[in-house]
Design a protein around this motif. Sequence first.
Motif, mmCIF file in Angstrom:
data_model
loop_
_atom_site.group_PDB
_atom_site.id
_atom_site.type_symbol
_atom_site.label_atom_id
_atom_site.label_comp_id
_atom_site.label_asym_id
_atom_site.label_seq_id
_atom_site.Cartn_x
_atom_site.Cartn_y
_atom_site.Cartn_z
ATOM 1 N N HIS A 220 0.698 -1.118 0.125
ATOM 2 C CA HIS A 220 -0.176 -0.058 0.034
ATOM 3 C C HIS A 220 0.839 1.348 -0.160
ATOM 4 O O HIS A 220 0.449 2.410 0.659
ATOM 5 N N GLY A 221 2.017 1.068 -0.536
ATOM 6 C CA GLY A 221 2.868 2.274 -0.320
ATOM 7 C C GLY A 221 3.528 2.511 0.776
ATOM 8 O O GLY A 221 4.229 3.612 1.038
ATOM 9 N N SER A 222 3.906 1.432 1.715
ATOM 10 C CA SER A 222 4.511 1.689 2.856
ATOM 11 C C SER A 222 5.906 1.823 2.538
ATOM 12 O O SER A 222 6.470 1.465 1.753
ATOM 13 N N GLN A 223 6.701 2.440 3.572
ATOM 14 C CA GLN A 223 8.015 2.674 3.656
ATOM 15 C C GLN A 223 8.896 1.259 3.484
ATOM 16 O O GLN A 223 10.245 1.357 3.353
ATOM 17 N N THR A 224 8.196 0.244 3.870
ATOM 18 C CA THR A 224 8.875 -1.015 3.815
ATOM 19 C C THR A 224 9.150 -1.777 2.564
ATOM 20 O O THR A 224 9.673 -2.699 2.515
ATOM 21 N N SER A 225 8.650 -1.086 1.517
ATOM 22 C CA SER A 225 8.559 -1.755 0.352
ATOM 23 C C SER A 225 9.001 -0.492 -0.827
ATOM 24 O O SER A 225 9.226 0.705 -0.483
ATOM 25 N N SER A 226 9.198 -0.937 -2.147
ATOM 26 C CA SER A 226 9.204 -0.004 -3.088
ATOM 27 C C SER A 226 10.581 0.663 -2.955
ATOM 28 O O SER A 226 10.802 1.967 -3.298
ATOM 29 N N SER A 227 11.859 -0.006 -2.875
ATOM 30 C CA SER A 227 12.955 0.614 -2.792
ATOM 31 C C SER A 227 13.545 0.980 -4.387
ATOM 32 O O SER A 227 12.848 0.629 -5.483
ATOM 33 N N TYR A 238 2.912 2.271 -15.397
ATOM 34 C CA TYR A 238 2.019 2.576 -14.356
ATOM 35 C C TYR A 238 2.262 1.989 -13.081
ATOM 36 O O TYR A 238 2.552 0.739 -13.041
ATOM 37 N N ALA A 239 2.250 2.800 -11.958
ATOM 38 C CA ALA A 239 2.270 2.219 -10.414
ATOM 39 C C ALA A 239 0.802 2.435 -10.014
ATOM 40 O O ALA A 239 0.529 3.586 -10.048
ATOM 41 N N VAL A 240 0.280 1.308 -9.386
ATOM 42 C CA VAL A 240 -0.911 1.490 -8.751
ATOM 43 C C VAL A 240 -0.746 1.214 -7.221
ATOM 44 O O VAL A 240 -0.498 -0.032 -6.862
ATOM 45 N N ILE A 241 -1.359 1.925 -6.292
ATOM 46 C CA ILE A 241 -1.481 1.972 -5.045
ATOM 47 C C ILE A 241 -2.817 1.776 -4.586
ATOM 48 O O ILE A 241 -3.385 2.533 -4.755
ATOM 49 N N SER A 242 -2.965 0.499 -4.066
ATOM 50 C CA SER A 242 -4.283 0.301 -3.345
ATOM 51 C C SER A 242 -4.178 0.718 -1.912
ATOM 52 O O SER A 242 -3.566 0.067 -1.077
ATOM 53 N N VAL A 243 -5.238 1.549 -1.385
ATOM 54 C CA VAL A 243 -4.934 2.107 -0.349
ATOM 55 C C VAL A 243 -6.196 2.924 0.012
ATOM 56 O O VAL A 243 -7.160 3.292 -0.760
ATOM 57 N N GLY A 244 -6.516 2.941 1.434
ATOM 58 C CA GLY A 244 -7.653 3.454 1.710
ATOM 59 C C GLY A 244 -7.635 5.143 2.259
ATOM 60 O O GLY A 244 -6.581 5.460 2.749
ATOM 61 N N THR A 255 7.912 9.624 1.272
ATOM 62 C CA THR A 255 9.217 9.165 0.678
ATOM 63 C C THR A 255 8.747 8.305 -0.544
ATOM 64 O O THR A 255 9.628 8.341 -1.732
ATOM 65 N N VAL A 256 7.986 7.348 -0.267
ATOM 66 C CA VAL A 256 7.647 6.078 -1.451
ATOM 67 C C VAL A 256 7.038 6.899 -2.602
ATOM 68 O O VAL A 256 7.338 6.747 -3.730
ATOM 69 N N LEU A 257 6.069 7.861 -2.113
ATOM 70 C CA LEU A 257 5.258 8.632 -3.193
ATOM 71 C C LEU A 257 6.053 9.434 -4.155
ATOM 72 O O LEU A 257 6.068 9.179 -5.105
ATOM 73 N N THR A 258 7.009 9.965 -3.581
ATOM 74 C CA THR A 258 7.960 10.845 -4.241
ATOM 75 C C THR A 258 8.960 10.117 -5.132
ATOM 76 O O THR A 258 9.012 10.485 -6.326
ATOM 77 N N ARG A 259 9.542 9.012 -4.776
ATOM 78 C CA ARG A 259 10.361 7.955 -5.402
ATOM 79 C C ARG A 259 9.487 7.565 -6.641
ATOM 80 O O ARG A 259 10.335 7.637 -7.696
ATOM 81 N N LEU A 260 8.418 6.895 -6.408
ATOM 82 C CA LEU A 260 7.527 6.701 -7.597
ATOM 83 C C LEU A 260 7.257 7.629 -8.399
ATOM 84 O O LEU A 260 7.420 7.345 -9.792
ATOM 85 N N PRO A 265 6.051 7.022 -15.154
ATOM 86 C CA PRO A 265 5.204 7.952 -15.539
ATOM 87 C C PRO A 265 3.941 8.480 -15.011
ATOM 88 O O PRO A 265 3.449 9.493 -14.862
ATOM 89 N N GLN A 266 3.110 7.377 -14.641
ATOM 90 C CA GLN A 266 1.853 7.454 -13.892
ATOM 91 C C GLN A 266 1.529 6.797 -12.541
ATOM 92 O O GLN A 266 2.006 5.377 -12.682
ATOM 93 N N VAL A 267 1.303 7.563 -11.662
ATOM 94 C CA VAL A 267 1.240 6.836 -10.351
ATOM 95 C C VAL A 267 -0.196 7.090 -9.890
ATOM 96 O O VAL A 267 -0.559 8.290 -9.949
#
Length: 288
Positions: A220-227, A238-244, A255-260, A265-267
Amino acid sequence: QGGRFICIVMKKFKLLIIAGIIIVTWWLYKAAQPWPFTLIFLDVGQGDAELIKTPDHRIILIDSGPDASVIRKLGQELPWTTRTIDLVVVSHPHADHVTGLIEVLKRYKVNNILTSSVVYNTPEYATWLALINKKHIPVIVARAGQTIGIGSGATLTVILPLMSYQDQTIDNVHTSMVVNSLRYGKTTALFMGDAEVPLEQSLVELGVDLKSDILKVGHHGSQTSSSLEFIKAVAPQYAVISVGGKNRYGHPHPTVLTRLQSLVPQVLRTDTEGDIRFVSNEQVWARQ
């Protein structure tokens, strides 16, 4: 006078029957037509749920979200006559991925389940396992390298886990994550579940071909993932974040959102866009 009235009523009744037959025939004709190959990231709140529909009417559901809202989503996406799901994939047994599947098993016939079969002691997971046993649903134990045909020439290939976790108890069930790669023609998608950085690094170090058009962002875009290295290896369009929305975990992490956003091209996010739909013509994905 009475006879004439009955005659008029009978004529109208016959017309209604003919109209009903025409409508049903048209609907059955439409229902039999091939569907476009469709991938939908369902907005189920703070959780994951992905639906795949193939041209030959195969249905694949990956995870289900934290509650029964997935049932409403399936009702919106599937014809009312469709009561069978060909394959359910469980990335891992946490409640935000598996709880909705309890209602899915109650309301749909499920032909096969792909899971790590790791041991996990929660009421939701116990109910899920009991329903599988009660309904005698075949279970495929996930292991890297398996390729499953899902219809219309499309495949799901298991990327993780690298080893079998069947009937094992482990401290962190994220370690046993079932990660899949979807291929339809030249189009691809990678479903990371809640896989964390150590699993990402192991895939990069092993030289696994991770390049995919669509990335379902891990955890869900946690800092524990998406190195950084992992996102570069996938190189998605496309990067899709499933999140509430306004979730208590602070997902996605800034930080993860900025990195992505700097690399992709599309987040896209389910909390801001709702259901996120793609269709494939075997050459490219298009937003629908």
